[in-house]
Design a protein around this motif. Sequence first.
Motif: not given
Ligand code: BYC
Length: 335
Positions: A127, A227, A239
């Motif tokens: 993803k 989630s 998180k």
């Molecule tokens: N898009 O249980 P959840 C940026 C998925 S870069 C796609 O809440 P989690 C930037 C999630 O992965 C932005 N998928 O999951 C760059 C999970 O699926 P899997 C990226 C999403 O991990 C260039 C399922 O939905 N930032 O900002 O606890 C220029 C259930 O969700 C999304 C990050 O990656 C989404 N929006 O929380 C400008 C930050 N949302 O993996 C800007 C780090 C959810 O089970 N990541 N899913 O198949 C995080 O903070 C967390 O991984 C999330 C999701 C809050 C995104």
Amino acid sequence: MYTQAMDSQPKDEREPKAVRSLQEVELERRFDAKIDAGEFIEAKDWMPEHYRKTLLRQISQHAHSEIVGMLPEGNWITRAPTLKRKAILLAKVQDEGGHGLYLYAAAETLGTSRDEMIDALHAGKAKYSSIFNYPTLTWADIGTIGWLVDGAAIMNQVPICRCSYAPYARAMIRICREESFHQRQGFDSLLTMMREGTPEQRAMVQDAVNRWWWPSIMMFGPPDDQSPNSAQGMRWGIKRVSNDTLRQRFVDATVEQAKVLGVTLPDPDLKWNAERGAHDFGTIDWAEFKRVIAGDGPCNRERLAARRKAWNEGAWVREAALAHARKLATRQEAA
Ligand code: BYC
């Protein structure tokens, strides 16, 4: 015995191991105690397999988001309206490439190579953020991405600077410093159009805000009660703040900024709730979010095709760099 090799993992990453040795139980007890004490986990420390895989999932998704995120804005580098805006946009897109590299490096410390992660992206198995599957139709989209998308990213990413996994936390500190410049340049670009622009330019800004608002608030992920990864991610300090809390903070901060800009956020239900001390807002179209993350958004195919093309066309550069490194190593050995 514990290993970081990928091939020894259970298929379902949420599936706990059925039988654990006493040694493993003791290691896990010490690991939990470290987490409870707010200590950081380093790459060489013992960690439960599920912790490692959860981090790998999140960090690789994050890295891919930075790299795919270069595409919608990169489309406008040749069409930036002034030299100043072009230089700013170039710097921003380059920063995003750098963020992707820090994050791939952090993920590699968990035992998966960058090539494996990139293969998974190109195969459509990994993803990346939903937000980058929307098109950039006008120059105002570029300012709006800076303001809203980078604004949402900062809100989400500042708490990750305190993530329990130290290599990720360190990468995030550097990334967040640059993200705040990204957000401000976007706001500044929109403010210039709103204050000094023509009525057509102001309408262009409003149109961009109308299109990016809802996808931006979807970026924080599904509601807390839907989630699946949140509870364990919070328990482990991966998180720190929940999806809905971050979304609410972002809405509250953005409403005030929209007033300064003079744009309307496209939500008739958006209003201050004095009792909650926060803004109420309308219902998010979660069906759209699910479609986009399942691969059926407006630009999913285009984005992956662009990444695969860049990867294939860059093969000769990687080969040349490797050949050069081998030549240098041979010379150093001979000296
Ligand atoms: N898009 O249980 P959840 C940026 C998925 S870069 C796609 O809440 P989690 C930037 C999630 O992965 C932005 N998928 O999951 C760059 C999970 O699926 P899997 C990226 C999403 O991990 C260039 C399922 O939905 N930032 O900002 O606890 C220029 C259930 O969700 C999304 C990050 O990656 C989404 N929006 O929380 C400008 C930050 N949302 O993996 C800007 C780090 C959810 O089970 N990541 N899913 O198949 C995080 O903070 C967390 O991984 C999330 C999701 C809050 C995104």
